[in-house]
Motif scaffolding. Structure first.
Motif, PDB file in Angstrom:
ATOM      1  N   PRO A  91     -13.414   2.287   1.695  1.00  0.00           N
ATOM      2  CA  PRO A  91     -13.152   2.958   2.930  1.00  0.00           C
ATOM      3  C   PRO A  91     -12.041   3.515   2.680  1.00  0.00           C
ATOM      4  CG  PRO A  91     -13.557   0.714   3.549  1.00  0.00           C
ATOM      5  CD  PRO A  91     -14.188   0.972   2.025  1.00  0.00           C
ATOM      6  N   SER A  92     -11.125   4.619   2.837  1.00  0.00           N
ATOM      7  CA  SER A  92      -9.972   5.445   2.823  1.00  0.00           C
ATOM      8  C   SER A  92      -8.974   4.385   3.858  1.00  0.00           C
ATOM      9  CB  SER A  92      -9.889   6.411   3.496  1.00  0.00           C
ATOM     10  OG  SER A  92     -10.679   7.561   2.545  1.00  0.00           O
ATOM     11  N   GLU A  93      -9.244   3.295   4.727  1.00  0.00           N
ATOM     12  CA  GLU A  93      -8.200   2.430   4.875  1.00  0.00           C
ATOM     13  C   GLU A  93      -8.130   1.132   3.936  1.00  0.00           C
ATOM     14  OE1 GLU A  93     -10.961   4.783   8.416  1.00  0.00           O
ATOM     15  OE2 GLU A  93     -11.383   3.972   6.449  1.00  0.00           O
ATOM     16  N   GLU A  94      -8.728   0.866   3.089  1.00  0.00           N
ATOM     17  CA  GLU A  94      -8.369  -0.150   2.177  1.00  0.00           C
ATOM     18  C   GLU A  94      -7.610   0.750   1.186  1.00  0.00           C
ATOM     19  OE1 GLU A  94     -11.590  -2.806   1.268  1.00  0.00           O
ATOM     20  OE2 GLU A  94     -12.760  -2.431   3.513  1.00  0.00           O
ATOM     21  N   TRP A  95      -7.070   0.918   1.331  1.00  0.00           N
ATOM     22  CA  TRP A  95      -6.201   2.072   0.244  1.00  0.00           C
ATOM     23  C   TRP A  95      -5.054   1.617   0.306  1.00  0.00           C
ATOM     24  CZ3 TRP A  95      -5.366   5.421  -4.462  1.00  0.00           C
ATOM     25  CH2 TRP A  95      -4.593   5.196  -4.498  1.00  0.00           C
ATOM     26  N   PRO A  96      -4.609   0.541   1.013  1.00  0.00           N
ATOM     27  CA  PRO A  96      -2.898   0.652   0.716  1.00  0.00           C
ATOM     28  C   PRO A  96      -3.274  -1.310   0.414  1.00  0.00           C
ATOM     29  CG  PRO A  96      -3.059   1.206   3.845  1.00  0.00           C
ATOM     30  CD  PRO A  96      -4.062   0.987   2.557  1.00  0.00           C
ATOM     31  N   HIS A  97      -4.513  -2.039   0.686  1.00  0.00           N
ATOM     32  CA  HIS A  97      -5.224  -3.568   0.870  1.00  0.00           C
ATOM     33  C   HIS A  97      -4.905  -3.632  -1.151  1.00  0.00           C
ATOM     34  CE1 HIS A  97      -6.673  -3.000   4.713  1.00  0.00           C
ATOM     35  NE2 HIS A  97      -5.248  -3.258   4.681  1.00  0.00           N
ATOM     36  N   PHE A  98      -4.840  -2.522  -1.330  1.00  0.00           N
ATOM     37  CA  PHE A  98      -5.054  -2.874  -3.432  1.00  0.00           C
ATOM     38  C   PHE A  98      -3.774  -2.632  -3.814  1.00  0.00           C
ATOM     39  CE2 PHE A  98      -9.704  -2.925  -1.498  1.00  0.00           C
ATOM     40  CZ  PHE A  98     -10.491  -3.531  -2.737  1.00  0.00           C
ATOM     41  N   ALA A  99      -2.970  -2.191  -3.478  1.00  0.00           N
ATOM     42  CA  ALA A  99      -1.432  -2.912  -3.872  1.00  0.00           C
ATOM     43  C   ALA A  99      -1.332  -3.392  -5.085  1.00  0.00           C
ATOM     44  CB  ALA A  99      -0.459  -2.339  -2.675  1.00  0.00           C
ATOM     45  N   PHE A 100      -1.580  -4.744  -4.563  1.00  0.00           N
ATOM     46  CA  PHE A 100      -1.663  -5.645  -5.449  1.00  0.00           C
ATOM     47  C   PHE A 100      -2.276  -5.779  -6.499  1.00  0.00           C
ATOM     48  CE2 PHE A 100      -5.437  -7.013  -4.329  1.00  0.00           C
ATOM     49  CZ  PHE A 100      -6.236  -7.955  -5.344  1.00  0.00           C
ATOM     50  N   ARG A 101      -2.954  -4.914  -7.132  1.00  0.00           N
ATOM     51  CA  ARG A 101      -4.416  -5.036  -7.803  1.00  0.00           C
ATOM     52  C   ARG A 101      -3.709  -3.486  -8.556  1.00  0.00           C
ATOM     53  NH1 ARG A 101     -10.457  -5.962  -6.625  1.00  0.00           N
ATOM     54  NH2 ARG A 101      -9.572  -8.092  -7.362  1.00  0.00           N
ATOM     55  N   ARG A 102      -3.370  -2.821  -8.104  1.00  0.00           N
ATOM     56  CA  ARG A 102      -2.563  -1.868  -8.908  1.00  0.00           C
ATOM     57  C   ARG A 102      -0.917  -1.947  -9.616  1.00  0.00           C
ATOM     58  NH1 ARG A 102      -4.368   1.214  -4.115  1.00  0.00           N
ATOM     59  NH2 ARG A 102      -2.639   0.862  -2.472  1.00  0.00           N
ATOM     60  N   ARG A 103      -0.842  -2.703  -8.528  1.00  0.00           N
ATOM     61  CA  ARG A 103       0.385  -3.585  -9.401  1.00  0.00           C
ATOM     62  C   ARG A 103       0.345  -4.353 -10.704  1.00  0.00           C
ATOM     63  NH1 ARG A 103       2.764  -3.751  -3.933  1.00  0.00           N
ATOM     64  NH2 ARG A 103       1.945  -4.922  -3.147  1.00  0.00           N
ATOM     65  N   ALA A 104      -0.721  -4.720 -10.364  1.00  0.00           N
ATOM     66  CA  ALA A 104      -0.729  -6.007 -11.576  1.00  0.00           C
ATOM     67  C   ALA A 104      -1.419  -5.303 -12.775  1.00  0.00           C
ATOM     68  CB  ALA A 104      -1.816  -6.940 -11.088  1.00  0.00           C
ATOM     69  N   ARG A 105      -1.848  -3.801 -12.921  1.00  0.00           N
ATOM     70  CA  ARG A 105      -2.616  -3.154 -13.920  1.00  0.00           C
ATOM     71  C   ARG A 105      -0.912  -2.730 -14.364  1.00  0.00           C
ATOM     72  NH1 ARG A 105      -8.851  -2.057 -13.403  1.00  0.00           N
ATOM     73  NH2 ARG A 105      -9.392  -4.227 -12.548  1.00  0.00           N
ATOM     74  N   ARG A 106      -0.130  -1.483 -13.781  1.00  0.00           N
ATOM     75  CA  ARG A 106       0.944  -1.181 -13.856  1.00  0.00           C
ATOM     76  C   ARG A 106       1.441  -2.149 -15.003  1.00  0.00           C
ATOM     77  NH1 ARG A 106       3.052   0.882  -9.073  1.00  0.00           N
ATOM     78  NH2 ARG A 106       1.008   1.736  -9.068  1.00  0.00           N
ATOM     79  N   ALA A 107       1.916  -3.375 -13.885  1.00  0.00           N
ATOM     80  CA  ALA A 107       3.042  -4.658 -14.539  1.00  0.00           C
ATOM     81  C   ALA A 107       1.939  -5.481 -16.222  1.00  0.00           C
ATOM     82  CB  ALA A 107       2.903  -5.786 -13.909  1.00  0.00           C
ATOM     83  N   ARG A 108       0.776  -4.726 -16.458  1.00  0.00           N
ATOM     84  CA  ARG A 108       0.223  -5.378 -17.640  1.00  0.00           C
ATOM     85  C   ARG A 108       0.480  -4.320 -19.061  1.00  0.00           C
ATOM     86  NH1 ARG A 108      -6.415  -5.598 -18.916  1.00  0.00           N
ATOM     87  NH2 ARG A 108      -6.250  -6.739 -20.970  1.00  0.00           N
ATOM     88  N   GLY A 109       0.557  -2.765 -18.174  1.00  0.00           N
ATOM     89  CA  GLY A 109       0.534  -1.556 -19.187  1.00  0.00           C
ATOM     90  C   GLY A 109      -0.121  -1.296 -20.448  1.00  0.00           C
ATOM     91  N   HIS A 110      -1.860  -1.507 -19.674  1.00  0.00           N
ATOM     92  CA  HIS A 110      -3.080  -0.791 -21.033  1.00  0.00           C
ATOM     93  C   HIS A 110      -3.489  -1.567 -19.906  1.00  0.00           C
ATOM     94  CE1 HIS A 110      -3.938  -4.526 -23.369  1.00  0.00           C
ATOM     95  NE2 HIS A 110      -2.770  -5.136 -23.187  1.00  0.00           N
ATOM     96  N   ARG A 111      -5.072  -0.800 -20.653  1.00  0.00           N
ATOM     97  CA  ARG A 111      -6.618  -1.372 -19.472  1.00  0.00           C
ATOM     98  C   ARG A 111      -7.684  -2.164 -20.938  1.00  0.00           C
ATOM     99  NH1 ARG A 111     -10.422   1.711 -17.885  1.00  0.00           N
ATOM    100  NH2 ARG A 111     -10.352   0.756 -15.786  1.00  0.00           N
ATOM    101  N   TRP A 112      -8.412  -1.470 -21.005  1.00  0.00           N
ATOM    102  CA  TRP A 112      -8.890  -1.617 -22.891  1.00  0.00           C
ATOM    103  C   TRP A 112      -8.365  -1.123 -24.088  1.00  0.00           C
ATOM    104  CZ3 TRP A 112     -12.380  -0.425 -18.402  1.00  0.00           C
ATOM    105  CH2 TRP A 112     -12.711  -1.785 -17.538  1.00  0.00           C
ATOM    106  N   HIS A 113      -8.284   0.575 -23.630  1.00  0.00           N
ATOM    107  CA  HIS A 113      -7.993   0.615 -24.767  1.00  0.00           C
ATOM    108  C   HIS A 113      -6.574   1.426 -24.314  1.00  0.00           C
ATOM    109  CE1 HIS A 113     -12.148   1.590 -23.481  1.00  0.00           C
ATOM    110  NE2 HIS A 113     -12.839   2.244 -24.216  1.00  0.00           N
TER     111      HIS A 113
END
Length: 388
Positions: A91-113
């Motif tokens: 649900p759209s209401e949960e967008w703010p709750h996943f900021a921690f995961r977005r930040r973690a992936r940004r800090a990692r610098g890449h995904r599988w590819h």
């Protein structure tokens, strides 16, 4: 304060009510209400009766039109797709709750590819979406690079990276392809922010998972949104969840206060469950609560399958009483393989099969194979007796 003690039966009924299977369904809230109630609906490519995200509201509400399901999920910015328990509609209401995961992936610098030229590739995707979006990866320039099936193009890698980090959002699935748009355009203004710090994100997700499960162990609650055990530990004391003990569980547990406020009562749903339904997606929890061992065999070689390609558990009377691997032949729903935990479940299996048949437009139901001949005969007799 003494820890509240729950019997195994109380915990089972609490879990059923929390997941929307005990008590009158909220038909007024409909599919969107189911999504908000569960907090996450898992997506999967397999389609048998229907795709799993369609089976989730069907199991709780009955024969909801499939077009109605898709519109309820995706229209008017009510939902988005992101990584929760797996790839999930949220649900759209949960967008703010996943900021921690977005930040973690940004800090990692890449995904599988790894992108060869991240700045150029991501800028090109953003410019195109800004001008022409929403678009699929094919419309953006192609998902594959011409090599093996799993070798993504630079454009596909770039747009998935932007999805991971929150600059792009998946707004729907079209022909099972993700449709991407700029997050700033697709997410409602009031929700489009990463203002919550990591601990507050985790606290809210733990509270929401506890609400959706009703009662669970550390592993149950953390797994709902794929949190780590230590992330759960860091916030559970401030989550509002209540420590409880559950008969036979052998591990500490927590319940949501709403789950403890009243005794779970009401009518039980009789239905077939997607293997990816959040009631049963956690196999150890399913075995602990229902005494039912289930395994998805879609990726098991056919000769080694026991219950079939997409065996769907049968929920009846608040218990898992069997499973069936369904298929369709023209206007006939075929139970390719079925088994019951008790002979008394034959009627419930027939009821669930007829409801599923009507939902997908079938006019007949046939049992092809069962655990033994007596089960096949019993279910066939019940199917005949219940023929619409």
């Amino acid at each position: 304060m003494p820890i509240i003690a729950l019997s195994a039966d109380e915990a089972r009924r609490i879990a059923l009510r929390a997941q929307g299977f005990l008590g009158a369904p909220d038909r007024k809230a409909g599919v969107r209400g189911v999504l908000r109630h569960l907090g996450a609906v898992q997506l999967d490519t397999i389609s048998v009766l229907a795709r799993s995200h369609e089976l989730i509201p069907y199991a709780r509400l009955g024969a909801v039109g499939r077009d109605t399901v898709e519109k309820a999920y995706w229209s008017d910015s009510h939902a988005f797709e992101y990584w929760s328990h797996a790839a999930c509609i949220l649900p759209s209401e949960e967008w703010p709750h996943f900021a921690f995961r977005r930040r973690a992936r940004r800090a990692r610098g890449h995904r599988w590819h790894v992108l060869q030229d991240k700045e150029r590739s991501t800028a090109a995707v953003l410019d195109r979406l800004r001008a022409d979006g929403p678009l699929t990866s094919s419309e953006l320039g192609g998902a594959k690079n011409g090599g093996e099936w799993f070798e993504w193009s630079e454009t596909k890698i770039a747009v998935e990276w932007l999805l991971d980090t929150g600059e792009v959002v998946c707004t729907e699935r079209r022909g099972w392809k993700r449709v991407y748009d700029l997050a700033e355009r697709a997410v409602p203004d009031a929700l489009f922010h990463d203002d919550l710090d990591d601990l507050e994100c985790l606290r809210r997700l733990v509270e929401l998972a506890g609400r959706s499960l009703g009662v669970g162990t550390r592993a149950d609650i953390a797994d709902y949104h794929r949190l780590k055990g230590e992330q759960f530990d860091a916030v559970v004391a401030d989550s509002g969840l209540v420590p409880v003990s559950v008969e036979g569980w052998g591990k500490p547990a927590w319940a949501h206060p709403e789950a403890l406020a009243s005794e779970p009562r009401g009518r039980h749903r009789t239905t077939l469950l997607s293997p990816f339904d959040s009631l049963v997606w956690d196999r150890p929890r399913t075995e602990r609560i229902f005494g039912f061992t289930h395994r998805l065999e879609a990726y098991v070689p056919k000769p080694k399958r026991i219950h079939g390609y997409f065996a769907m558990p049968l929920l009846a009377g608040g218990r898992l009483q069997g499973r069936v691997d369904p298929g369709r032949e023209g206007r006939t729903l075929v139970a390719r393989q079925l088994s019951l935990t008790t002979p008394k479940a034959a009627g419930a299996m027939a009821e669930a099969l007829w409801e599923a048949a009507r939902w997908v437009g079938c006019e007949d139901v046939r049992v092809e194979r069962a655990a033994d001949e007596r089960e096949a005969a019993a279910v066939t007799a019940e199917l005949t007796a219940r023929r619409p």
